[in-house]
Design a protein around this motif. Structure first.
Motif, PDB file in Angstrom:
ATOM      1  N   GLN A  19       0.827  -1.225   0.000  1.00  0.00           N
ATOM      2  CA  GLN A  19       0.000   0.000   0.000  1.00  0.00           C
ATOM      3  C   GLN A  19       0.860   1.275   0.000  1.00  0.00           C
ATOM      4  O   GLN A  19       0.585   2.240   0.727  1.00  0.00           O
ATOM      5  N   PHE A  41     -12.195   3.774   2.739  1.00  0.00           N
ATOM      6  CA  PHE A  41     -11.125   2.823   2.460  1.00  0.00           C
ATOM      7  C   PHE A  41     -11.766   1.598   1.808  1.00  0.00           C
ATOM      8  O   PHE A  41     -12.500   0.843   2.462  1.00  0.00           O
ATOM      9  N   SER A  42     -11.477   1.400   0.538  1.00  0.00           N
ATOM     10  CA  SER A  42     -12.085   0.291  -0.201  1.00  0.00           C
ATOM     11  C   SER A  42     -11.020  -0.707  -0.647  1.00  0.00           C
ATOM     12  O   SER A  42      -9.949  -0.306  -1.106  1.00  0.00           O
ATOM     13  N   LYS A  49      -6.892  -1.969   5.804  1.00  0.00           N
ATOM     14  CA  LYS A  49      -7.826  -0.829   5.873  1.00  0.00           C
ATOM     15  C   LYS A  49      -8.030  -0.370   7.311  1.00  0.00           C
ATOM     16  O   LYS A  49      -7.888   0.823   7.624  1.00  0.00           O
ATOM     17  N   THR A  52      -4.787   0.978   8.888  1.00  0.00           N
ATOM     18  CA  THR A  52      -4.509   2.340   8.426  1.00  0.00           C
ATOM     19  C   THR A  52      -5.402   3.347   9.138  1.00  0.00           C
ATOM     20  O   THR A  52      -4.954   4.448   9.503  1.00  0.00           O
ATOM     21  N   ASP A 124     -16.546  -0.133  10.051  1.00  0.00           N
ATOM     22  CA  ASP A 124     -16.079  -1.234   9.198  1.00  0.00           C
ATOM     23  C   ASP A 124     -17.260  -1.872   8.460  1.00  0.00           C
ATOM     24  O   ASP A 124     -18.367  -1.975   9.007  1.00  0.00           O
ATOM     25  N   ALA A 153     -14.761   1.893   6.047  1.00  0.00           N
ATOM     26  CA  ALA A 153     -14.058   0.794   5.372  1.00  0.00           C
ATOM     27  C   ALA A 153     -15.061  -0.165   4.743  1.00  0.00           C
ATOM     28  O   ALA A 153     -16.114  -0.458   5.328  1.00  0.00           O
ATOM     29  N   THR A 155     -15.433  -3.690   1.757  1.00  0.00           N
ATOM     30  CA  THR A 155     -14.914  -4.633   0.757  1.00  0.00           C
ATOM     31  C   THR A 155     -15.813  -4.659  -0.477  1.00  0.00           C
ATOM     32  O   THR A 155     -15.512  -5.342  -1.447  1.00  0.00           O
ATOM     33  N   PHE A 173      -7.440   0.225  -1.631  1.00  0.00           N
ATOM     34  CA  PHE A 173      -6.396  -0.662  -1.122  1.00  0.00           C
ATOM     35  C   PHE A 173      -6.249  -1.853  -2.072  1.00  0.00           C
ATOM     36  O   PHE A 173      -7.244  -2.404  -2.546  1.00  0.00           O
TER      37      PHE A 173
END
Length: 459
Positions: A19, A41-42, A49, A52, A124, A153, A155, A173
């Motif tokens: 990263q 944050f993806s 994620k 960070t 999250d 965050a 996914t 990410f």
């Protein structure tokens, strides 16, 4: 006992694995004091994620920052690391996805931080929020207090409403490289006073599929059940993986139509209690890891597609072995049939040139061979039916005349070719660029018998 991925969670941007683009982004932002009120944050799971997000929350609230990194020694950093800093609030949207939770955040956000400079909300898997919760969050993002920062965050960025995305800085990410994960595993093993071979670490890195957290979970299993030195064989045995020789043997057995060996491999897998899904995943990985060395790329991609489809189907099957056995035997039959057809086709080409005196001596390759090639490559049901029918005929060529003769036992094939005679004439004529006459004959050609055998139009 603390799990490895928690024990070795990155504490600074410098410790973050991979990263590099994320590190540089925040280094510049911190230097210029340009911090956004909301970040998304993806990226895939286990890629850093949440780590960070915590590092950023520390640097924003650290009393003695070390350049672009938190000191991890002041009371604020220590409290955040321990998860008891009042101004850093973490929420898992998978279990707190309703509007009430977001309303609480919205109301609490109006109060100033208790101990730090910023109040940081880390949510999250926030794509799992309900529609109403998203709307409530949107209101807060539109008019955020100066002292509040949201780090969201996910996914699954595609599940996030565009209205939310447009009001935040989106950082992507990436999967961590196998090389970075391999080195990380080796270093962690050393920190735990254990040795792991590079080959063993590489297997773990490959199985982790870009996620450092999954890699450390696998390493933890190995540390518990192996001796001081962890080898490649330890990884294969303890994690229930498969030797590359077995994977290669399996693939070759499909290509060669070796049914006996395929069933032997299947019995070994199931008798040893290993996961067939893991086996299929490793076969697919093996194919694609060796794709550059492939001598038959289209064949390898074809079997990879079939095995991928089987993997999806087998995950939901109650009797995995039967489904697995049936499919691998079908794959083997298909490949062995194709191989035999190609050999037979080559043989037919030679026969057409050497056996039948009627074929024009000026024809380097018979027209029929070319037609068979066309039909085989099209691979449509109609074309394959016609192809196999022609394979059972005696075909002679002379100038612009083609004679197709069927013996008594090939009535079905005769009927197929007869019904497709117009298509055949087009194929032959297109190859020669002029009209070709086709004569289709049957050894026992009686109208009454033809009517009794009303079995056509299957193809």
């Amino acid at each position: 006992m603390i799990t490895l991925y928690r024990k070795y969670r990155p504490m600074t941007f410098k410790e973050l694995i991979g990263q590099e683009h994320i590190k540089k982004y925040f280094e510049k932002s911190i230097e210029k004091n340009e911090i956004s009120h909301a970040y998304i944050f993806s990226g895939p799971r286990g890629t850093g994620k949440t780590s960070t997000a915590r590092i950023l929350s520390k640097i924003l609230n650290c009393k003695n920052p070390n350049g672009h990194n938190p000191c991890n020694k002041c009371e604020n950093c220590v409290a955040i690391n321990n998860g008891n800093f009042m101004d850093v609030i973490e929420l898992d949207a998978a279990s707190n996805r309703g509007i009430d939770e977001i309303r609480k955040i919205r109301d609490a956000a109006n109060f100033r931080p208790v101990s730090g400079k910023y109040k940081v909300y880390i949510i999250d898997e926030f794509h799992m929020l309900t529609k109403e919760a998203f709307n409530a969050l949107l209101k807060t993002l539109e008019e955020p207090p100066e002292h509040v920062i949201f780090i969201l965050a996910t996914t699954n960025l595609e599940k996030v409403p565009e209205t939310i995305i447009s009001r935040a800085q989106v950082l992507q990410f990436k999967n961590i490289t196998e090389s970075d994960i391999t080195n990380h595993i080796i270093n962690i093993a050393k920190s735990e006073n254990r040795n792991i071979t590079e080959d063993a670490a590489k297997i773990i890195a490959r199985k982790a599929k870009g996620g450092a957290r999954d890699a450390l979970s696998l390493l933890e299993q190995l540390l518990k059940f192996s001796d001081n030195n962890i080898t490649q064989n330890d990884v294969i045995k303890i994690l229930g993986l498969f030797d590359e020789n077995l994977l290669e043997n399996f693939i070759n057995s499909i290509y060669n139509g070796d049914n006996e060996n395929l069933l032997k491999i299947s019995n070994e897998i199931f008798n040893e209690g290993k996961e067939i899904e893991v086996f299929l995943e490793e076969v697919l990985e093996y194919i694609f890891n060796n794709i550059e060395k492939s001598e038959n790329l289209s064949r390898d991609i074809h079997i990879a597609k079939k095995l991928s489809d089987l993997l999806k189907e087998i995950k939901y099957s109650e009797n995995k072995k039967i489904l697995f056995d049936i499919n691998i035997l079908l794959f083997a039959f298909e490949f062995s049939t194709n191989n035999n057809e190609k050999k037979s086709l080559q043989s037919t080409k030679l026969d057409n040139i050497t056996q039948y005196e009627e074929i024009s001596t000026s024809t380097v390759e018979s027209l029929t061979s070319k037609v068979l090639d066309i039909l085989l490559n099209k691979k449509e049901k109609m074309d394959l039916g016609l192809y196999f029918a022609l394979k059972n005929a005696k075909i002679t060529e002379k100038d612009d005349y083609i004679k197709i003769f069927f013996k008594k036992e090939n009535l079905l094939e005769y009927q197929i070719v007869k019904s497709k005679s117009t298509i055949l004439e087009l194929f032959y004529s297109n190859l020669t660029k002029h009209l070709i006459k086709i004569d289709i004959e049957y050894e026992n050609n009686k109208d009454e018998e033809m009517r009794k055998n009303n079995i056509i139009k299957l193809f």
